[in-house]
Design a protein around this motif. Structure first.
Motif, PDB file in Angstrom:
ATOM      1  N   THR B  85     -59.650 -71.308 -34.360  1.00 55.87           N
ATOM      2  CA  THR B  85     -59.910 -71.428 -32.923  1.00 55.87           C
ATOM      3  C   THR B  85     -60.287 -70.069 -32.334  1.00 55.87           C
ATOM      4  O   THR B  85     -61.273 -69.936 -31.611  1.00 55.87           O
ATOM      5  N   MET B  86     -59.499 -69.084 -32.699  1.00 55.52           N
ATOM      6  CA  MET B  86     -59.735 -67.758 -32.162  1.00 55.52           C
ATOM      7  C   MET B  86     -61.098 -67.220 -32.598  1.00 55.52           C
ATOM      8  O   MET B  86     -61.803 -66.588 -31.815  1.00 55.52           O
ATOM      9  N   ARG B  87     -61.464 -67.502 -33.814  1.00 51.99           N
ATOM     10  CA  ARG B  87     -62.769 -67.031 -34.297  1.00 51.99           C
ATOM     11  C   ARG B  87     -63.912 -67.626 -33.486  1.00 51.99           C
ATOM     12  O   ARG B  87     -64.893 -66.958 -33.187  1.00 51.99           O
ATOM     13  N   ILE B  88     -63.759 -68.890 -33.161  1.00 47.18           N
ATOM     14  CA  ILE B  88     -64.809 -69.524 -32.377  1.00 47.18           C
ATOM     15  C   ILE B  88     -64.861 -68.921 -30.982  1.00 47.18           C
ATOM     16  O   ILE B  88     -65.930 -68.586 -30.475  1.00 47.18           O
ATOM     17  N   LEU B  89     -63.696 -68.759 -30.392  1.00 48.18           N
ATOM     18  CA  LEU B  89     -63.666 -68.142 -29.068  1.00 48.18           C
ATOM     19  C   LEU B  89     -64.275 -66.748 -29.116  1.00 48.18           C
ATOM     20  O   LEU B  89     -64.975 -66.324 -28.203  1.00 48.18           O
ATOM     21  N   GLU B  90     -64.005 -66.054 -30.193  1.00 43.14           N
ATOM     22  CA  GLU B  90     -64.544 -64.707 -30.331  1.00 43.14           C
ATOM     23  C   GLU B  90     -66.070 -64.770 -30.451  1.00 43.14           C
ATOM     24  O   GLU B  90     -66.776 -63.952 -29.869  1.00 43.14           O
ATOM     25  N   SER B  91     -66.548 -65.763 -31.181  1.00 41.40           N
ATOM     26  CA  SER B  91     -67.994 -65.867 -31.359  1.00 41.40           C
ATOM     27  C   SER B  91     -68.685 -66.273 -30.060  1.00 41.40           C
ATOM     28  O   SER B  91     -69.879 -66.098 -29.916  1.00 41.40           O
ATOM     29  N   MET B  92     -67.925 -66.811 -29.125  1.00 38.30           N
ATOM     30  CA  MET B  92     -68.496 -67.122 -27.822  1.00 38.30           C
ATOM     31  C   MET B  92     -68.364 -65.945 -26.869  1.00 38.30           C
ATOM     32  O   MET B  92     -68.767 -66.048 -25.707  1.00 38.30           O
ATOM     33  N   GLY B  93     -67.721 -64.897 -27.338  1.00 37.92           N
ATOM     34  CA  GLY B  93     -67.557 -63.725 -26.476  1.00 37.92           C
ATOM     35  C   GLY B  93     -66.439 -63.860 -25.460  1.00 37.92           C
ATOM     36  O   GLY B  93     -66.313 -63.040 -24.567  1.00 37.92           O
ATOM     37  N   LEU B  94     -65.612 -64.884 -25.619  1.00 38.03           N
ATOM     38  CA  LEU B  94     -64.539 -65.066 -24.648  1.00 38.03           C
ATOM     39  C   LEU B  94     -63.346 -64.163 -24.926  1.00 38.03           C
ATOM     40  O   LEU B  94     -62.623 -63.790 -24.010  1.00 38.03           O
ATOM     41  N   VAL B  95     -63.122 -63.884 -26.192  1.00 31.73           N
ATOM     42  CA  VAL B  95     -62.002 -63.022 -26.547  1.00 31.73           C
ATOM     43  C   VAL B  95     -62.447 -62.021 -27.608  1.00 31.73           C
ATOM     44  O   VAL B  95     -63.544 -62.129 -28.169  1.00 31.73           O
ATOM     45  N   ARG B  96     -61.599 -61.089 -27.842  1.00 24.35           N
ATOM     46  CA  ARG B  96     -61.850 -60.132 -28.894  1.00 24.35           C
ATOM     47  C   ARG B  96     -60.534 -59.909 -29.607  1.00 24.35           C
ATOM     48  O   ARG B  96     -59.498 -59.733 -28.969  1.00 24.35           O
ATOM     49  N   SER B  97     -60.595 -59.941 -30.908  1.00 26.98           N
ATOM     50  CA  SER B  97     -59.368 -59.880 -31.682  1.00 26.98           C
ATOM     51  C   SER B  97     -59.228 -58.519 -32.349  1.00 26.98           C
ATOM     52  O   SER B  97     -60.149 -58.059 -33.023  1.00 26.98           O
ATOM     53  N   ARG B  98     -58.112 -57.886 -32.143  1.00 27.04           N
ATOM     54  CA  ARG B  98     -57.890 -56.599 -32.797  1.00 27.04           C
ATOM     55  C   ARG B  98     -56.502 -56.508 -33.383  1.00 27.04           C
ATOM     56  O   ARG B  98     -55.537 -57.012 -32.811  1.00 27.04           O
ATOM     57  N   ARG B  99     -56.435 -55.850 -34.497  1.00 31.87           N
ATOM     58  CA  ARG B  99     -55.146 -55.718 -35.175  1.00 31.87           C
ATOM     59  C   ARG B  99     -54.135 -54.983 -34.311  1.00 31.87           C
ATOM     60  O   ARG B  99     -54.487 -54.082 -33.583  1.00 31.87           O
ATOM     61  N   ARG B 100     -52.962 -55.412 -34.478  1.00 29.16           N
ATOM     62  CA  ARG B 100     -51.817 -54.765 -33.831  1.00 29.16           C
ATOM     63  C   ARG B 100     -51.800 -54.961 -32.313  1.00 29.16           C
ATOM     64  O   ARG B 100     -50.818 -54.745 -31.657  1.00 29.16           O
ATOM     65  N   VAL B 101     -52.922 -55.405 -31.764  1.00 28.98           N
ATOM     66  CA  VAL B 101     -52.963 -55.540 -30.319  1.00 28.98           C
ATOM     67  C   VAL B 101     -53.019 -57.006 -29.909  1.00 28.98           C
ATOM     68  O   VAL B 101     -52.409 -57.399 -28.915  1.00 28.98           O
ATOM     69  N   GLY B 102     -53.674 -57.818 -30.701  1.00 34.09           N
ATOM     70  CA  GLY B 102     -53.729 -59.227 -30.364  1.00 34.09           C
ATOM     71  C   GLY B 102     -55.114 -59.680 -29.964  1.00 34.09           C
ATOM     72  O   GLY B 102     -56.112 -59.048 -30.300  1.00 34.09           O
ATOM     73  N   ILE B 103     -55.158 -60.776 -29.256  1.00 37.14           N
ATOM     74  CA  ILE B 103     -56.418 -61.398 -28.876  1.00 37.14           C
ATOM     75  C   ILE B 103     -56.616 -61.201 -27.380  1.00 37.14           C
ATOM     76  O   ILE B 103     -55.890 -61.765 -26.570  1.00 37.14           O
ATOM     77  N   THR B 104     -57.595 -60.403 -27.027  1.00 34.18           N
ATOM     78  CA  THR B 104     -57.771 -60.003 -25.636  1.00 34.18           C
ATOM     79  C   THR B 104     -58.887 -60.788 -24.972  1.00 34.18           C
ATOM     80  O   THR B 104     -59.977 -60.909 -25.524  1.00 34.18           O
ATOM     81  N   VAL B 105     -58.613 -61.293 -23.796  1.00 30.59           N
ATOM     82  CA  VAL B 105     -59.632 -62.001 -23.029  1.00 30.59           C
ATOM     83  C   VAL B 105     -60.685 -61.008 -22.535  1.00 30.59           C
ATOM     84  O   VAL B 105     -60.347 -59.988 -21.951  1.00 30.59           O
ATOM     85  N   GLN B 106     -61.930 -61.330 -22.789  1.00 25.80           N
ATOM     86  CA  GLN B 106     -63.032 -60.422 -22.461  1.00 25.80           C
ATOM     87  C   GLN B 106     -63.582 -60.676 -21.061  1.00 25.80           C
ATOM     88  O   GLN B 106     -63.432 -61.765 -20.523  1.00 25.80           O
ATOM     89  N   PRO B 107     -64.224 -59.681 -20.493  1.00 25.56           N
ATOM     90  CA  PRO B 107     -64.839 -59.858 -19.176  1.00 25.56           C
ATOM     91  C   PRO B 107     -65.986 -60.857 -19.240  1.00 25.56           C
ATOM     92  O   PRO B 107     -66.579 -61.063 -20.292  1.00 25.56           O
ATOM     93  N   ARG B 108     -66.293 -61.418 -18.112  1.00 29.63           N
ATOM     94  CA  ARG B 108     -67.304 -62.464 -18.080  1.00 29.63           C
ATOM     95  C   ARG B 108     -68.647 -61.985 -18.620  1.00 29.63           C
ATOM     96  O   ARG B 108     -69.423 -62.774 -19.155  1.00 29.63           O
ATOM     97  N   ALA B 109     -68.910 -60.724 -18.455  1.00 29.74           N
ATOM     98  CA  ALA B 109     -70.218 -60.207 -18.864  1.00 29.74           C
ATOM     99  C   ALA B 109     -70.460 -60.385 -20.358  1.00 29.74           C
ATOM    100  O   ALA B 109     -71.606 -60.378 -20.805  1.00 29.74           O
ATOM    101  N   SER B 110     -69.412 -60.564 -21.123  1.00 30.58           N
ATOM    102  CA  SER B 110     -69.646 -60.689 -22.559  1.00 30.58           C
ATOM    103  C   SER B 110     -69.572 -62.139 -23.027  1.00 30.58           C
ATOM    104  O   SER B 110     -69.686 -62.410 -24.217  1.00 30.58           O
ATOM    105  N   TRP B 111     -69.417 -63.057 -22.114  1.00 31.79           N
ATOM    106  CA  TRP B 111     -69.408 -64.470 -22.511  1.00 31.79           C
ATOM    107  C   TRP B 111     -70.809 -64.925 -22.879  1.00 31.79           C
ATOM    108  O   TRP B 111     -71.794 -64.451 -22.336  1.00 31.79           O
ATOM    109  N   ASN B 112     -70.863 -65.858 -23.794  1.00 31.96           N
ATOM    110  CA  ASN B 112     -72.141 -66.513 -24.094  1.00 31.96           C
ATOM    111  C   ASN B 112     -72.319 -67.664 -23.113  1.00 31.96           C
ATOM    112  O   ASN B 112     -72.054 -68.819 -23.434  1.00 31.96           O
ATOM    113  N   VAL B 113     -72.808 -67.352 -21.935  1.00 24.48           N
ATOM    114  CA  VAL B 113     -72.835 -68.368 -20.887  1.00 24.48           C
ATOM    115  C   VAL B 113     -73.830 -69.487 -21.148  1.00 24.48           C
ATOM    116  O   VAL B 113     -73.862 -70.455 -20.403  1.00 24.48           O
TER     117      VAL B 113
END
Lengths: 274, 274
Positions: B85-113
């Motif tokens: 699920t997270m990978r798909i969200l990441e591929s849509m630009g909605l989140v970004r996943s980083r080690r030790r920090v978690g899955i961060t919600v990205q700003p709208r500008a990076s969404w695949n609108v």
DNA sequence: CCCCCTAGAATGGTGTTACCAATCGCTGGG
DNA sequence: CCCAGCGATTGGTAACACCATTCTAGGGGG
């Protein structure tokens, strides 16, 4: 933006093999803007790139069936990675996964052709000219309206910046500094798209960047930009700064008419594929 | 032959619901016409829908951090599913996943609108009017050129079909059969977009379908379609059939001017968000 | 002899669990 | 104030049970 590490794709560290079998070279030209790239460092992304290029480049035709096992074996990755890759491809509409059947390559009509990665892959493959043409037509459709919208709703800072970039463009254009001209040109169009206040327009900034770069790389850019083009950039900037939507729109329309004219050579070799 | 499977995109049948705001739980499955195009039967898709709606609906603001463990626990799924699920969200630009920090919600500008699911989620959430507006502006930008291109490159069958649908529209419009009118209207615009020969335009067919349906549901559609609109549909169809790009383009532009006018109520409550 | 229908086997994705590796923010000690 | 190391959290691997779907083989009837 947040991507500091430029290394982009070649990251594949570790002992994993990951060679992309046939289709040898990664041609998308040196020093290009890193593909859309989510994370460069993650393993699945290289698998994703390879398969994505193969599908969009017709090396894997519609209807072709893959299995997780094949992917696992071919790239030397675990099943989990293969599954994640496949899920992303599925979310782009490139493949469809069905039980007992495998992973089937989908017809082009179901691709998410606005996905930055799909655009990138298609630009790297045999359909490049066709893709460049499609994207240019999209620019011609959208940018005039975006310029008009920008004239309506840009912030004061954005208006100033538009005028500033237009001036820079004239200076660089007359000096014949094509590299920096290109960068400023991208900045100009990006600014207007984003200042339009419509995020659907703003999201096309990357598309414009890629098209402009592609145009330059194909040598469709005159050594000295046309004076008329410089005038038009300034006219559009002034219209945006002065809050004159109609002028901004028509100015941008004329500008793109020239772009269309310049890219006409690409139109001919109609690379329409079945 | 070509006709049979053509509906392909499991379309938005007439009973699409465009649920407003509600955003209930993941109950989304039953009776819900597939917004985009994945398999509803797969487990990760419900998780995806829920989180996707939350992010695009601002329930999870930019910068918010999730972890796989939270997702796993909240939805009662395995880590693997959470990761996919997270990978798909990441591929849509909605989140970004980083080690030790978690899955961060990205700003709208990076969404695949332009991702169909993102569009769908935004239409289901609080930003609905703003999204409808953005999409309508996109239509206004693209459809006239698409109509012109269709007049240039449509097949004989497509030209005939355009005229046929226009006639159907008049009949249904005068009969006041709004449901079937909507369906035919969608078919008309879809046809032209796809007949344009530009797959970037063609890919917007779903967008148009959703916007038209949204417009009807919001009651922005008159009980009897304007005669002028019926005339324009016919004019565009004739221009396409007769291979007159300019006429097709201007006709479609006038048509969309009316659409813009009709949707103006949405423009006002300027739901521009930071 | 041929056709159709059904039952069961083979296949390959789906979901789960357990485990280890790598990274990197944070805290506490020097 | 700097630095080292702890530990949280994702990245990747492996092995398993499950089950939907497809294919096939067998049987019965025409």
């Amino acid at each position: 933006m947040t991507e500091t590490g430029e290394g982009s794709r070649p990251g594949y560290s570790s002992e994993v093999e990951l060679r992309g079998v046939g289709h040898g070279k990664r041609e998308h030209t040196a020093a290009s803007p890193p593909p859309p790239a989510t994370d460069a460092a993650v393993l699945h992304s290289s698998v994703l790139d390879t398969i994505g290029e193969e599908i969009t480049g017709d090396a894997l035709p519609e209807g072709h069936v893959l299995t997780l096992e094949q992917i696992r074996e071919r790239f030397g990755v675990s099943r989990t990675v293969a599954r994640e890759t496949m899920r992303i491809l599925e979310s782009m509409g490139l493949v469809r996964s069905r039980r007992r059947v495998g992973i089937t390559v989908q017809p082009r009509a179901s691709w998410n052709v606005y996905d930055p990665r799909v655009i990138w892959w298609r630009l790297s493959g045999p359909g490049r000219n066709a893709q460049l043409r499609s994207l240019t037509e999209l620019r011609i459709a959208v940018e005039p309206l975006a310029a008009g919208a920008a004239a309506r709703s840009a912030s004061a800072a954005e208006r100033d910046r538009a005028v500033e970039i237009a001036a820079t463009l004239r200076a660089l254009g007359e000096a014949g500094d094509l590299d920096r001209f290109l960068a400023a040109d991208v900045a100009f169009h990006t600014l207007l798209l984003q200042a339009s206040g419509n995020e659907m327009f703003g999201a096309l900034a990357d598309v414009v960047a890629v098209v402009l770069q592609g145009r330059t790389q194909l040598g469709l850019m005159p050594h000295h930009p046309e004076p008329a083009a410089l005038d038009l950039h300034e006219a559009v900037a002034d219209a945006v700064a002065g809050g004159r939507p109609r002028d901004a729109e028509t100015g941008m329309r004329e500008l793109l008419a020239e772009v269309r004219h310049a890219m006409l050579p690409l139109w001919e070799p109609g690379t329409r594929k079945g």
